[in-house]
Design an enzyme around this catalytic site. Sequence first.
Site, PDB file in Angstrom:
ATOM      1  N   ASP A 115      25.771  -7.521  19.293  1.00 20.64           N
ATOM      2  CA  ASP A 115      26.584  -7.283  18.102  1.00 20.64           C
ATOM      3  C   ASP A 115      26.484  -5.825  17.649  1.00 20.64           C
ATOM      4  O   ASP A 115      25.438  -5.379  17.182  1.00 20.64           O
ATOM      5  CB  ASP A 115      26.107  -8.212  16.990  1.00 20.64           C
ATOM      6  CG  ASP A 115      27.020  -8.212  15.782  1.00 20.64           C
ATOM      7  OD1 ASP A 115      27.998  -7.440  15.767  1.00 20.64           O
ATOM      8  OD2 ASP A 115      26.749  -8.979  14.847  1.00 20.64           O
ATOM      9  N   ASP A 317      34.279  -2.072  16.737  1.00 19.78           N
ATOM     10  CA  ASP A 317      33.420  -3.246  16.871  1.00 19.78           C
ATOM     11  C   ASP A 317      33.827  -4.060  18.088  1.00 19.78           C
ATOM     12  O   ASP A 317      34.971  -4.506  18.192  1.00 19.78           O
ATOM     13  CB  ASP A 317      33.524  -4.102  15.603  1.00 19.78           C
ATOM     14  CG  ASP A 317      32.615  -5.318  15.655  1.00 19.78           C
ATOM     15  OD1 ASP A 317      31.437  -5.162  16.008  1.00 19.78           O
ATOM     16  OD2 ASP A 317      33.087  -6.422  15.346  1.00 19.78           O
TER      17      ASP A 317
END
Length: 431
Positions: A115, A317
Amino acid sequence: MAKTLKSMLLIPYIITLCSTIFCYCKSEPLANASGFTTDLIHRDSPRSPLYDPSLTLEQQVDNARNRSITRSIQFAEIISGVKATAVSPVVPNSGAYLIEFFMGTPLKQTMAIIDTGSSVIWTQCAPCVRCRPQKFRLFDPKSSSTYKDALCGSPGCSAVGNKGFCDERREKCLYLISYGDGAHSSGSVATETFSFRSTAGGLLRFPNVVFGCGHDNYDKFPSEGSGIVGIGVGQGTLLPQLGYDKFSYCLISIWGSKYDASTMHFGGDAVVSGWGVVSTPLTKRGSFYYLTLEAISVGNKRMQFIYPVEGANAIIDSGTTLTLLPENFYHDLETAIANSIDQFPVRDHGAWRLCYTEAFVMPKITVHFKGADVEWKQNNVFIRVDRDYECLALQPGQTVPVYGSVAQVNYLVGYDVTRNTVSFKPTECGR
């Protein structure tokens, strides 16, 4: 604190597997400790512990869309400190790609979501007060000779930032992480040896990695995931703990790709160079990486990106599948794309705003970051959502802009956290 953490890091070693992955063998010095490459597994790949064979392509892509919206809302809540009023389906285990690694001595295999929006590492551990099901056996600290609890005031305790706190009675450092959907993970802060499979062969061993050993992990929607490997901003993330200042990834879209794995690179293996490379400034804010988006062009029409925040204005992201843009800008971009495609568009196919059922020629679309122009190909802009429909992989939102993973497919994307740059190189990704 950073100097103390760096002093804890030892030179990686390569280890050889015995007859099973649970056997630990004598370490040999790593021939090249400057970097390594490993696989990233898309959550909907059959290789993933999150894979659900009962889901259709349409359901998989709808779930990815819902996760993207939920994730962007959670980003906005973290940044503002105020719970968002927007309503969206809450989908657990937000994230798109997983990384395999081995913990402890002897080795215990696991796989967790990697992540770029998280500042910590945690995994479920035994004994467990409350744990969700997972594919791999729970890691048991008592079974490992290299596990160590972090003491109050230790560098390990400091590495997890405001998520760590001291149990003075036991003189141990504990942690608590809460997520926007009510899920949480709590347990002991500890250090352990993490080992990663290299695409060059063998395993690379890294001692003294700080992580959260979760003994109470609540999720409304249980799944088979083991935890989170944070590679965002912070000393508790994976990159500084491995002793590197660069990482890069080359992502495939699992839907329709001929490959079954993306790749992730660290250290010297993560350098992005050669023909076609463009670079843009990277801003680290909170636990997130930001870029400065200046405009997007469709053909000769350039649309300036105007946003209330000056300078760095969009999170990059890999865990958010779609790209989220402010409502007004999205509307202008969608209109320009539709006007440039010589096929009849399908509006509002389910939750998708712009779709096509016939083959079409893509207009030239260029994303203008500060100092870097990145051209979107068709698989950066559209995804196949079922057998008949190909739909725009962008979504309007009232939250923080997010440059998602579909927009990054078939680019080698490199982060240099010392020079504070992100580089893009067109690449045929996949293994």
